[in-house]
Design an enzyme around this catalytic site. Sequence first.
Site, PDB file in Angstrom:
ATOM      1  N   GLY A  39      30.613  48.296  20.955  1.00  0.00           N
ATOM      2  CA  GLY A  39      29.162  48.467  20.813  1.00  0.00           C
ATOM      3  C   GLY A  39      28.579  49.746  21.382  1.00  0.00           C
ATOM      4  O   GLY A  39      27.583  50.250  20.865  1.00  0.00           O
TER       5      GLY A  39
ATOM      6  N   GLU B  75      27.227  50.995  28.615  1.00  0.00           N
ATOM      7  CA  GLU B  75      27.238  49.724  27.888  1.00  0.00           C
ATOM      8  C   GLU B  75      26.074  49.697  26.895  1.00  0.00           C
ATOM      9  O   GLU B  75      25.038  50.334  27.114  1.00  0.00           O
ATOM     10  CB  GLU B  75      27.151  48.565  28.906  1.00  0.00           C
ATOM     11  CG  GLU B  75      27.092  47.167  28.340  1.00  0.00           C
ATOM     12  CD  GLU B  75      28.312  46.756  27.521  1.00  0.00           C
ATOM     13  OE1 GLU B  75      28.613  47.437  26.531  1.00  0.00           O
ATOM     14  OE2 GLU B  75      28.926  45.721  27.857  1.00  0.00           O
ATOM     15  N   ASP B  76      26.252  48.943  25.813  1.00  0.00           N
ATOM     16  CA  ASP B  76      25.184  48.846  24.817  1.00  0.00           C
ATOM     17  C   ASP B  76      24.092  47.871  25.254  1.00  0.00           C
ATOM     18  O   ASP B  76      22.908  48.170  25.151  1.00  0.00           O
ATOM     19  CB  ASP B  76      25.738  48.443  23.440  1.00  0.00           C
ATOM     20  CG  ASP B  76      26.643  47.206  23.490  1.00  0.00           C
ATOM     21  OD1 ASP B  76      26.865  46.654  24.596  1.00  0.00           O
ATOM     22  OD2 ASP B  76      27.130  46.799  22.426  1.00  0.00           O
TER      23      ASP B  76
ATOM     24  N   ASP C 173      23.668  41.000  28.454  1.00  0.00           N
ATOM     25  CA  ASP C 173      23.145  39.717  27.976  1.00  0.00           C
ATOM     26  C   ASP C 173      23.312  38.699  29.116  1.00  0.00           C
ATOM     27  O   ASP C 173      22.476  38.635  30.013  1.00  0.00           O
ATOM     28  CB  ASP C 173      23.935  39.355  26.715  1.00  0.00           C
ATOM     29  CG  ASP C 173      23.406  38.136  26.001  1.00  0.00           C
ATOM     30  OD1 ASP C 173      22.212  37.849  26.121  1.00  0.00           O
ATOM     31  OD2 ASP C 173      24.187  37.467  25.303  1.00  0.00           O
TER      32      ASP C 173
ATOM     33  N   PHE D  23      18.621  38.267  19.029  1.00  0.00           N
ATOM     34  CA  PHE D  23      19.863  38.940  18.664  1.00  0.00           C
ATOM     35  C   PHE D  23      19.508  40.218  17.916  1.00  0.00           C
ATOM     36  O   PHE D  23      18.722  40.203  16.976  1.00  0.00           O
ATOM     37  CB  PHE D  23      20.746  38.034  17.797  1.00  0.00           C
ATOM     38  CG  PHE D  23      22.151  38.549  17.704  1.00  0.00           C
ATOM     39  CD1 PHE D  23      23.057  38.310  18.718  1.00  0.00           C
ATOM     40  CD2 PHE D  23      22.562  39.309  16.614  1.00  0.00           C
ATOM     41  CE1 PHE D  23      24.354  38.810  18.661  1.00  0.00           C
ATOM     42  CE2 PHE D  23      23.850  39.811  16.544  1.00  0.00           C
ATOM     43  CZ  PHE D  23      24.750  39.567  17.560  1.00  0.00           C
ATOM     44  N   VAL D  24      20.069  41.328  18.347  1.00  0.00           N
ATOM     45  CA  VAL D  24      19.732  42.624  17.744  1.00  0.00           C
ATOM     46  C   VAL D  24      20.975  43.317  17.187  1.00  0.00           C
ATOM     47  O   VAL D  24      22.082  43.108  17.669  1.00  0.00           O
ATOM     48  CB  VAL D  24      19.016  43.554  18.757  1.00  0.00           C
ATOM     49  CG1 VAL D  24      17.643  42.993  19.118  1.00  0.00           C
ATOM     50  CG2 VAL D  24      19.843  43.768  20.027  1.00  0.00           C
TER      51      VAL D  24
ATOM     52  N   ASP E  50      26.506  45.086  16.508  1.00  0.00           N
ATOM     53  CA  ASP E  50      26.879  44.483  15.231  1.00  0.00           C
ATOM     54  C   ASP E  50      26.498  43.017  15.122  1.00  0.00           C
ATOM     55  O   ASP E  50      26.213  42.353  16.116  1.00  0.00           O
ATOM     56  CB  ASP E  50      28.398  44.563  15.049  1.00  0.00           C
ATOM     57  CG  ASP E  50      29.125  43.551  15.945  1.00  0.00           C
ATOM     58  OD1 ASP E  50      28.863  43.555  17.156  1.00  0.00           O
ATOM     59  OD2 ASP E  50      29.918  42.747  15.419  1.00  0.00           O
TER      60      ASP E  50
ATOM     61  N   ARG F 273      26.504  48.405  12.551  1.00  0.00           N
ATOM     62  CA  ARG F 273      26.670  49.294  13.705  1.00  0.00           C
ATOM     63  C   ARG F 273      26.146  50.695  13.416  1.00  0.00           C
ATOM     64  O   ARG F 273      25.781  51.436  14.327  1.00  0.00           O
ATOM     65  CB  ARG F 273      28.155  49.404  14.096  1.00  0.00           C
ATOM     66  CG  ARG F 273      28.768  48.134  14.662  1.00  0.00           C
ATOM     67  CD  ARG F 273      30.134  48.445  15.257  1.00  0.00           C
ATOM     68  NE  ARG F 273      30.939  47.274  15.537  1.00  0.00           N
ATOM     69  CZ  ARG F 273      30.873  46.538  16.651  1.00  0.00           C
ATOM     70  NH1 ARG F 273      30.000  46.839  17.580  1.00  0.00           N
ATOM     71  NH2 ARG F 273      31.665  45.494  16.825  1.00  0.00           N
TER      72      ARG F 273
END
Length: 170
Positions: free
Chosen positions: A40, A95-96, A99, A148-149, A155, A161
């Site tokens: 990600g 990091e993307d 969560d 959720f994105v 993805d 992506r």
Amino acid sequence: MTMKLLLSEKKIQQRVGALARQISKDFSGRELLMVGVLKGAFVFLADLARKMKVPVKIDFVRLASYGSGTCSSGKIRFTKDLEVPLKGKDVLIVEDIIDTGVTLKYLYRCLRARRPRSLIVVTLLDKPRRRKVPFQADYTGFHIPDHFVVGYGLDCAEEYRNLGGIYIVK
Ligand code: IMP
Ligand code: MG
């Protein structure tokens, strides 16, 4: 499935530029090893790295949680480890999204044990309300609500992506 724009490409690029300036200022005169968390973070890392004002080196890790499904079991393992030692280096984990916090907490502890000079974390996105274990990044692009994105590296079943913006999927 519907997609609603959350963060435009322009807004993301502006924020990534600001993060790069801030981190470069805080680490002025040093060299950073940027550690991207695959898959990600690859887009964020590519943009951030090119905006950094200090010398950087780049490596990647890939992590997987045991079992399947979207529910994190809390057991994580490396499926791809770093290729360079961390001892004595200034290390920036890229990091993307954070969560539950489970992934980064595990990664942070593993990398800390390798005795870098410093270890800091930048995440583009943070969903603080989803946290199961306490974890706070040193630098955060955007705090976002619990949706959720996808896009900009993130993805849904390996799709989307390559989108320039970030979208909420429903
Ligand atoms: P956690 O913090 O251990 O729960 O895991 C974070 C990882 O889950 C991230 O690195 C992403 O790969 C994935 N993830 C969490 N939320 C999202 C999302 O909204 N879209 C896409 N991937 C997500
Ligand atoms: Mg990730």
